[in-house]
Scaffold this active site. Structure first.
Site, mmCIF file in Angstrom:
data_model
loop_
_atom_site.group_PDB
_atom_site.id
_atom_site.type_symbol
_atom_site.label_atom_id
_atom_site.label_comp_id
_atom_site.label_asym_id
_atom_site.label_seq_id
_atom_site.Cartn_x
_atom_site.Cartn_y
_atom_site.Cartn_z
ATOM 1 N N CYS A 182 40.339 -18.982 -10.083
ATOM 2 C CA CYS A 182 40.656 -18.860 -11.489
ATOM 3 C C CYS A 182 41.190 -20.154 -12.051
ATOM 4 C CB CYS A 182 41.675 -17.752 -11.717
ATOM 5 S SG CYS A 182 42.008 -17.485 -13.449
ATOM 6 N N GLU B 44 34.268 -17.916 -15.155
ATOM 7 C CA GLU B 44 33.701 -18.418 -13.899
ATOM 8 C C GLU B 44 32.430 -19.165 -14.269
ATOM 9 O OE1 GLU B 44 35.061 -18.325 -11.013
ATOM 10 O OE2 GLU B 44 36.558 -16.739 -11.152
#
Length: 227
Positions: free
Chosen positions: A2, A103
DNA sequence: CCAGACGTTGTT
DNA sequence: GTCTGG
DNA sequence: CCAGACGTTGTT
DNA sequence: GTCTGG
């Protein structure tokens, strides 16, 4: 893993979801990047408090702030033991409010990476498990920093990475924030993979690739009809 | 004893 | 700050 | 995480 | 290629 996320929730949503003892109005953020200010929820004697600090944990003993930009994530399996994180894991756990994280998909033959926005389907906002720390710069000024814990990826995230952020169930917030809990044992089960069937994802514009872009467009589905 | 490290990720 | 290596 | 820089000197 | 900045 992340490295970029969104937080567009209202003060009311944050107060309700995190049981904050006082409301805090935050500007909507569509592209929160490492080294920037992020909101975290901490347990204080008065209740759960929301404050802003720098993303990228700088251990108290660090000689300069640089190390912080590489400590934006901490492995949940080892954070309790690692010198950089163990003190924070023991005494300074926090929740990091989020309502989507990015992502990037590497497409062979393409130079530019394709970003996706990942969300949790059944809540308007959710919580990463985080750690925070205080570091003093050479002038003695205190700098508060934080890091997001990671675990192995579920099926939804595996195409992007073998690591994903730890997302906590609201039922576990109290235990995670409990200052009396100072060992990893009761906390390890909380850091399991969040179920893929409660998450969703969609492609977004490469506008988000640059952390300088904060426009709402960052989080808008590219081709909603096809998703 | 002192000196030196201390982290994650992805890619190859 | 605390642990490891020498 | 991705984007963007990546250097030295002297002078103002 | 690798580090820094956001």
């Amino acid at each position: 893993m992340c490295g970029r996320f969104t937080l567009r929730a209202t003060a009311t949503q944050l107060v309700e979801f995190f049981d904050l003892f006082q409301p805090v109005e935050l500007p909507p953020r569509c592209n929160i990047a490492p080294t920037q200010q992020v909101a975290i929820v901490r347990q204080t004697p008065s209740g759960r408090d929301l404050s802003l600090l720098r993303w990228g944990l700088i251990p108290s003993w660090a000689k300069d702030a640089k190390i912080g930009s590489s400590l934006i994530n901490a492995r949940s399996e080892s954070a309790a033991e690692k010198p950089s994180f163990r003190s924070a894991f023991k005494k300074r756990r926090c929740l990091i409010p989020c309502d989507g994280f990015y992502e990037w998909e590497v497409i062979s033959g393409q130079k530019v990476k394709q970003p996706w926005l990942i969300g949790v389907g059944d809540t308007p906002v959710f919580a990463f498990a985080g750690l925070w720390e205080t570091w003093h710069d050479p002038a003695g000024v205190a700098v508060e920093t934080c890091s997001i814990l990671t675990t192995s990826s579920n099926e939804l995230l595996r195409p992007f990475h073998d690591r994903m952020p730890v997302i906590l169930d609201p039922a576990d917030f109290a235990l995670w924030l409990d200052p009396a809990v100072q060992t990893a044992d009761p906390l390890l089960p909380l850091m399991a993979q969040f179920p893929a069937d409660r998450m969703h994802r969609y492609r977004v514009s490469t506008v988000v690739n640059s952390s300088r872009n904060e426009r709402p467009e960052c989080a808008v589905p590219l081709d909603s009809a096809a998703q």
